[in-house]
Design an enzyme around this catalytic site. Structure first.
Site, PDB file in Angstrom:
ATOM      1  CG  ASP A   1      -1.991   1.032   1.193  1.00  0.00           C
ATOM      2  OD1 ASP A   1      -2.097   1.735   0.176  1.00  0.00           O
ATOM      3  OD2 ASP A   1      -2.729   1.158   2.187  1.00  0.00           O
TER       4      ASP A   1
ATOM      5  CD  GLU B   1      -5.246  -0.697  -1.155  1.00  0.00           C
ATOM      6  OE1 GLU B   1      -5.269  -1.699  -0.421  1.00  0.00           O
ATOM      7  OE2 GLU B   1      -6.238   0.023  -1.354  1.00  0.00           O
TER       8      GLU B   1
END
Length: 362
Positions: free
Chosen positions: A14, A113
């Protein structure tokens, strides 16, 4: 915990405050300043929302999704920047190219992500930790940006772990550590438990993941239906989904060929409304938002035309599809009978993982 399909190690990467971090990279003079990316605050009278903000801005209580007017009240001296999606997408593509090199299987879930399955080539967490550090180092070296990574036996635990020590974090959860890691967490840490579900669980006395994990699953089913089973499984660290690349989708559309040609405005409106509904259902199922609405018309003599309108911002709004299609249709009303009508959406953007997570289970 062992996966019945195969043992695996999953990483969730992330990017840290992605949009604002890219802006600071492009303009180093903004480093350590509160940076807010979103719509124009207009001196506190803006009507948009915050897309993302730097960690310095978060210290003032600003967060993504907040009305931009409120963000301005909290920190009028912050640097407010418009969304530059072209730059962010270009940067994202370069980052994902870096990550793919290290993956046995790779799945990008949003612009910032991705999941990485390394279970074919690595089967111990010491080696997985070294690989995660290498990925973080390469992203920082090549793109000048930091990311946080969770390393775990499956996707849900890896996702929760990647958020555990932000920014620039690395959190390892081995199979024997799952309960120790998950159970003390607040239920809001489980993906999909949001503003409606969380209060309902709290009324039942369920505040932590451990409480949810030990709750009678039949009680959860009676209150939440199939979602009750999903929540119970996730709370116990059970997630059987595999990491796999999603097929690229460039457009979503639906057409209606009439048994008898039509020209009645009421019938035309009804057809476009039905087509818009079908396109919208498919859009949500495939986890996209759109920027362009397209209309296709075919007259009784097979003359065929297409029209399109691009919006200022991406959306998932069904009414936008319907109203835009009807507006595009006005050009053709009264010019003949129609054999076919079609409605579609293009310039698709994948929804964030947090917005679509549960639909993978239900």
């Amino acid at each position: 915990m062992k996966n019945s399909l195969r043992n695996r190690i999953t990483l969730h990467l992330d990017m840290d405050s992605f949009y604002s971090s890219v802006e600071v990279r492009e303009r180093p003079e903004l480093k350590e300043l509160p940076v807010v990316v979103g719509s124009d605050p207009k001196g506190g009278n803006g009507r948009g929302v915050v897309s993302t903000c730097s960690y310095e801005a978060r210290e003032f209580g600003i967060h993504s999704g907040m009305p931009i007017s409120k963000a301005y009240r909290l920190c009028p001296d912050a640097v407010y920047l418009p969304v530059n999606m072209k730059l962010y997408k270009e940067t994202s593509e370069k980052i994902m190219d870096i990550i793919r090199i290290f993956a046995d299987r790779f799945q990008q879930v949003s612009v910032d992500e991705a999941y990485i399955d390394i279970g074919d080539s690595i089967n111990d967490y010491e080696s997985a930790t070294l690989l995660a550090k290498k990925i973080k180092s390469e992203v920082k070296r090549i793109q000048g940006l930091t990311c946080s990574i969770g390393v775990a036996p499956n996707k849900v635990i890896a996702k929760i772990a990647s958020d555990f020590n932000k920014p620039d974090g690395l959190t390892i959860v081995r199979p024997e550590e799952i309960q120790e890691f998950l159970f003390p967490l607040q239920i809001s840490k489980i993906p999909g438990i949001g503003k409606k579900t969380q209060p309902a669980l709290q009324e039942m006395g369920i505040e932590t993941v451990g409480k949810l994990a030990s709750c009678d699953v039949q009680l959860l089913i009676s209150c939440f239906g199939k979602f009750g089973v999903v929540m119970h499984q996730l709370a116990n660290g059970i997630d059987m989904r595999e990491v796999k690349e999603r097929e690229e989708v460039k457009s979503i559309s639906n057409e209606d060929t009439f048994e008898e040609d039509i020209s009645d405005p009421f019938e035309i409106k009804r057809s476009i409304t039905d087509l818009s509904e079908k396109v919208h259902v498919s859009l949500l199922k495939k986890h996209f938002r759109f920027r362009t609405v397209t209309l296709k018309v075919r007259f009784e003599d097979f003359r065929t035309y297409t029209r399109a309108k691009t919006l200022h911002a991406a959306t998932t709004d069904k009414e936008v599809i319907r109203k835009t299609s009807l507006s595009l249709m006005e050009e053709f009303i009264g010019k003949g009978r129609f054999r076919l009508l079609g409605v579609g959406v293009t310039k698709l953007e994948r929804l964030d993982e947090k917005q679509t997570y549960l639909s993978d289970f239900l």
